[in-house]
Motif scaffolding. Structure first.
Motif, PDB file in Angstrom:
ATOM      1  N   SER A  15      21.263 -12.011 -15.293  1.00  0.00           N
ATOM      2  CA  SER A  15      20.554 -11.228 -14.284  1.00  0.00           C
ATOM      3  C   SER A  15      21.494 -10.528 -13.299  1.00  0.00           C
ATOM      4  N   GLU A  18      24.003  -5.341 -15.131  1.00  0.00           N
ATOM      5  CA  GLU A  18      23.141  -4.238 -15.544  1.00  0.00           C
ATOM      6  C   GLU A  18      23.144  -4.173 -17.073  1.00  0.00           C
ATOM      7  N   THR A  68      14.870  -9.409 -20.721  1.00  0.00           N
ATOM      8  CA  THR A  68      13.640  -9.407 -19.939  1.00  0.00           C
ATOM      9  C   THR A  68      13.881  -8.723 -18.593  1.00  0.00           C
ATOM     10  N   GLU A  69      12.805  -8.378 -17.907  1.00  0.00           N
ATOM     11  CA  GLU A  69      12.930  -7.754 -16.587  1.00  0.00           C
ATOM     12  C   GLU A  69      13.593  -8.689 -15.584  1.00  0.00           C
ATOM     13  N   ALA A  70      13.490  -9.992 -15.806  1.00  0.00           N
ATOM     14  CA  ALA A  70      14.098 -10.976 -14.910  1.00  0.00           C
ATOM     15  C   ALA A  70      15.592 -11.165 -15.189  1.00  0.00           C
ATOM     16  N   GLY A  71      16.108 -10.510 -16.228  1.00  0.00           N
ATOM     17  CA  GLY A  71      17.526 -10.620 -16.534  1.00  0.00           C
ATOM     18  C   GLY A  71      17.886 -11.729 -17.488  1.00  0.00           C
TER      19      GLY A  71
END
Length: 80
Positions: A15, A18, A68-71
Motif C-alpha cells: 500500500s 504506487e 486492490t484499492e487498499a494496496g
C-alpha cells in the motif's frame, strides 16, 4: 503461499507504493515482488522485496496478479 480449493494464493501489502512502482515476475514456480519508491531528488526512499516458491503442481501459465484499492497485491495460480 496458501491453498484455496484449486488455486494457490500469495498476498502482500504494498500500500505504500504506487502501481507503476511494483514489478511482479514469475519463473520456474518462483514469484518475485519488487517495489521501489523514488523521491523527487531521484534517491530511493523505500523498497520492498518478497520471493516465494510456488508448489510443484502449479500451472505455470495461470499465474495472475491484481492490486486492490487498499494496496494489497493478490497473486493467484491454478493447481494442476
Amino acid at each position: 503461499v496458501r491453498a484455496q480449493g484449486d488455486t494457490y494464493q500469495v498476498v502482500a501489502d504494498v500500500s505504500q507504493f504506487e502501481p507503476p512502482d511494483i514489478v511482479v515476475t514469475a519463473s520456474n514456480c518462483h514469484v518475485a515482488i519488487q517495489a521501489e519508491k523514488v523521491a523527487e531528488d531521484g534517491t530511493v526512499c523505500d523498497t520492498f522485496t518478497h520471493k516465494c516458491q510456488l508448489p510443484e503442481d502449479t500451472e505455470p501459465l495461470s499465474v495472475r496478479c491484481a492490486l486492490t484499492e487498499a494496496g494489497t497485491l493478490v497473486i493467484t495460480a491454478r493447481r494442476r
